[in-house]
Design a protein around this motif. Sequence first.
Motif, mmCIF file in Angstrom:
data_model
loop_
_atom_site.group_PDB
_atom_site.id
_atom_site.type_symbol
_atom_site.label_atom_id
_atom_site.label_comp_id
_atom_site.label_asym_id
_atom_site.label_seq_id
_atom_site.Cartn_x
_atom_site.Cartn_y
_atom_site.Cartn_z
ATOM 1 N N PHE A 150 0.830 -1.201 0.000
ATOM 2 C CA PHE A 150 0.000 0.000 0.000
ATOM 3 C C PHE A 150 0.872 1.262 0.000
ATOM 4 O O PHE A 150 0.685 2.165 -0.811
ATOM 5 C CB PHE A 150 -0.940 0.028 1.209
ATOM 6 N N ALA A 151 1.812 1.334 0.922
ATOM 7 C CA ALA A 151 2.618 2.548 1.106
ATOM 8 C C ALA A 151 3.517 2.851 -0.081
ATOM 9 O O ALA A 151 3.636 4.012 -0.487
ATOM 10 C CB ALA A 151 3.458 2.418 2.378
ATOM 11 N N PHE A 152 4.143 1.827 -0.639
ATOM 12 C CA PHE A 152 5.185 2.080 -1.633
ATOM 13 C C PHE A 152 4.727 1.957 -3.082
ATOM 14 O O PHE A 152 5.432 2.378 -3.988
ATOM 15 C CB PHE A 152 6.396 1.201 -1.340
ATOM 16 N N ASP A 153 3.516 1.441 -3.310
ATOM 17 C CA ASP A 153 2.947 1.437 -4.658
ATOM 18 C C ASP A 153 2.083 2.678 -4.906
ATOM 19 O O ASP A 153 1.612 2.894 -6.024
ATOM 20 C CB ASP A 153 2.096 0.186 -4.896
ATOM 21 N N GLU A 154 1.872 3.476 -3.883
ATOM 22 C CA GLU A 154 1.048 4.674 -3.977
ATOM 23 C C GLU A 154 1.628 5.593 -5.071
ATOM 24 O O GLU A 154 2.835 5.806 -5.118
ATOM 25 C CB GLU A 154 1.026 5.363 -2.605
ATOM 26 N N PRO A 155 0.794 6.119 -5.984
ATOM 27 C CA PRO A 155 1.291 6.901 -7.122
ATOM 28 C C PRO A 155 2.166 8.099 -6.753
ATOM 29 O O PRO A 155 3.169 8.359 -7.428
ATOM 30 C CB PRO A 155 0.012 7.362 -7.831
ATOM 31 N N ASN A 156 1.807 8.840 -5.708
ATOM 32 C CA ASN A 156 2.646 9.980 -5.308
ATOM 33 C C ASN A 156 4.019 9.509 -4.831
ATOM 34 O O ASN A 156 5.028 10.159 -5.102
ATOM 35 C CB ASN A 156 1.968 10.791 -4.203
ATOM 36 N N TYR A 157 4.060 8.405 -4.121
ATOM 37 C CA TYR A 157 5.346 7.859 -3.684
ATOM 38 C C TYR A 157 6.174 7.441 -4.903
ATOM 39 O O TYR A 157 7.353 7.781 -5.002
ATOM 40 C CB TYR A 157 5.164 6.668 -2.739
ATOM 41 N N GLN A 158 5.555 6.722 -5.818
ATOM 42 C CA GLN A 158 6.253 6.243 -7.013
ATOM 43 C C GLN A 158 6.809 7.402 -7.848
ATOM 44 O O GLN A 158 7.875 7.282 -8.436
ATOM 45 C CB GLN A 158 5.319 5.381 -7.871
ATOM 46 N N ALA A 159 6.101 8.531 -7.881
ATOM 47 C CA ALA A 159 6.511 9.677 -8.700
ATOM 48 C C ALA A 159 7.487 10.614 -7.997
ATOM 49 O O ALA A 159 8.020 11.525 -8.616
ATOM 50 C CB ALA A 159 5.268 10.455 -9.130
ATOM 51 N N GLY A 160 7.718 10.423 -6.684
ATOM 52 C CA GLY A 160 8.678 11.266 -5.968
ATOM 53 C C GLY A 160 8.083 12.442 -5.224
ATOM 54 O O GLY A 160 8.810 13.349 -4.823
ATOM 55 N N VAL A 161 6.765 12.455 -5.017
ATOM 56 C CA VAL A 161 6.140 13.538 -4.246
ATOM 57 C C VAL A 161 6.620 13.496 -2.793
ATOM 58 O O VAL A 161 6.870 14.532 -2.179
ATOM 59 C CB VAL A 161 4.598 13.445 -4.299
ATOM 60 N N TYR A 162 6.784 12.297 -2.259
ATOM 61 C CA TYR A 162 7.089 12.154 -0.838
ATOM 62 C C TYR A 162 8.581 12.002 -0.583
ATOM 63 O O TYR A 162 9.292 11.359 -1.346
ATOM 64 C CB TYR A 162 6.360 10.930 -0.266
ATOM 65 N N ARG A 163 9.039 12.562 0.537
ATOM 66 C CA ARG A 163 10.449 12.440 0.924
ATOM 67 C C ARG A 163 10.687 11.239 1.820
ATOM 68 O O ARG A 163 11.777 10.703 1.877
ATOM 69 C CB ARG A 163 10.961 13.708 1.588
ATOM 70 N N ASP A 164 9.667 10.831 2.589
ATOM 71 C CA ASP A 164 9.807 9.648 3.437
ATOM 72 C C ASP A 164 8.446 9.118 3.837
ATOM 73 O O ASP A 164 7.423 9.768 3.607
ATOM 74 C CB ASP A 164 10.684 9.922 4.673
ATOM 75 N N VAL A 165 8.455 7.926 4.412
ATOM 76 C CA VAL A 165 7.225 7.257 4.811
ATOM 77 C C VAL A 165 7.405 6.685 6.207
ATOM 78 O O VAL A 165 8.396 6.001 6.475
ATOM 79 C CB VAL A 165 6.885 6.094 3.841
ATOM 80 N N LEU A 166 6.469 6.973 7.089
ATOM 81 C CA LEU A 166 6.401 6.327 8.397
ATOM 82 C C LEU A 166 5.292 5.292 8.303
ATOM 83 O O LEU A 166 4.126 5.644 8.050
ATOM 84 C CB LEU A 166 6.078 7.347 9.493
ATOM 85 N N LEU A 167 5.644 4.027 8.452
ATOM 86 C CA LEU A 167 4.675 2.939 8.361
ATOM 87 C C LEU A 167 4.826 2.070 9.600
ATOM 88 O O LEU A 167 5.888 1.510 9.846
ATOM 89 C CB LEU A 167 4.919 2.112 7.095
ATOM 90 N N ARG A 168 3.755 1.965 10.388
ATOM 91 C CA ARG A 168 3.778 1.204 11.637
ATOM 92 C C ARG A 168 2.455 0.480 11.841
ATOM 93 O O ARG A 168 1.402 0.971 11.434
ATOM 94 C CB ARG A 168 3.990 2.124 12.842
ATOM 95 N N ARG A 169 2.527 -0.658 12.520
ATOM 96 C CA ARG A 169 1.297 -1.259 13.020
ATOM 97 C C ARG A 169 0.669 -0.249 13.960
ATOM 98 O O ARG A 169 1.360 0.565 14.586
ATOM 99 C CB ARG A 169 1.602 -2.549 13.800
ATOM 100 N N TRP A 170 -0.619 -0.355 14.109
ATOM 101 C CA TRP A 170 -1.385 0.594 14.916
ATOM 102 C C TRP A 170 -2.575 -0.139 15.486
ATOM 103 O O TRP A 170 -3.042 -1.121 14.887
ATOM 104 C CB TRP A 170 -1.835 1.746 14.010
ATOM 105 N N ARG A 171 -3.067 0.280 16.610
ATOM 106 C CA ARG A 171 -4.257 -0.352 17.182
ATOM 107 C C ARG A 171 -5.351 0.702 17.330
ATOM 108 O O ARG A 171 -5.154 1.745 17.966
ATOM 109 C CB ARG A 171 -3.963 -1.001 18.528
ATOM 110 N N ASN A 172 -6.496 0.424 16.759
ATOM 111 C CA ASN A 172 -7.640 1.331 16.759
ATOM 112 C C ASN A 172 -8.354 1.244 18.107
ATOM 113 O O ASN A 172 -9.340 0.532 18.255
ATOM 114 C CB ASN A 172 -8.576 0.955 15.608
ATOM 115 N N THR A 173 -7.878 1.980 19.088
ATOM 116 C CA THR A 173 -8.448 1.889 20.433
ATOM 117 C C THR A 173 -9.848 2.497 20.528
ATOM 118 O O THR A 173 -10.567 2.198 21.483
ATOM 119 C CB THR A 173 -7.522 2.534 21.489
ATOM 120 N N LEU A 174 -10.233 3.332 19.555
ATOM 121 C CA LEU A 174 -11.598 3.875 19.545
ATOM 122 C C LEU A 174 -12.580 2.902 18.902
ATOM 123 O O LEU A 174 -13.792 3.022 19.109
ATOM 124 C CB LEU A 174 -11.640 5.216 18.804
ATOM 125 N N GLY A 175 -12.072 1.983 18.080
ATOM 126 C CA GLY A 175 -12.933 0.998 17.444
ATOM 127 C C GLY A 175 -13.881 1.568 16.402
ATOM 128 O O GLY A 175 -14.967 1.036 16.185
#
Length: 183
Positions: A67-92
């Motif tokens: 998901f993160a690295f196939d994103e078109p803006n990422y592929q084209a160089g719009v982004y300088r970096d990506v923070l990707l982490r597991r996360w827990r939806n505590t609000l549900g």
Amino acid sequence: MEFFCYHRDRPGSLPLRDELLEEHWSYMDRYAKEMIARGPTLADDGDTPTGSVHILDLPDPAAARTFAFDEPNYQAGVYRDVLLRRWRNTLGRTMWDFPGGRTGGNRYLVLGVGTGQAADLEVPPDRGELIAYGPLLSDDGATWLGTAVLVRAPDPDTARAILTPDRYADIEVHNWQFGGRPS
């Protein structure tokens, strides 16, 4: 498994971002059912994008990386970096379930980079202004790495105060707004 993804814009990439807007939205449309929250972070002018937040429920870390690295803006160089982490939806819930709606008030992304023992694992008692809230975790979900929050607040300092300050190496606060195609 839930994942937090924050693509940060590269300086000067706004024209390319604008050019790829439809491609970005079409890509995100493919993940509509998995989306918990999405939207741009913005500069102090409240208009210029500085990044893109996506919180999704995906099968595994490999799917999240795709998901993160196939994103078109990422592929084209719009982004300088990506923070990707597991996360827990505590609000549900998703951002679309936020009782405060899509508009009105200031909204922020608050990112706490953890250090030491886990903090802020429980939802704060005054949860009415929380849009999304949860811990950032290692790929295996065993190690706490911080906390990510989307919140409506009167100002950045109030937003920052959601997290326990002495439990984080750094706390970032970014202007944020609900994302997606205009209605």
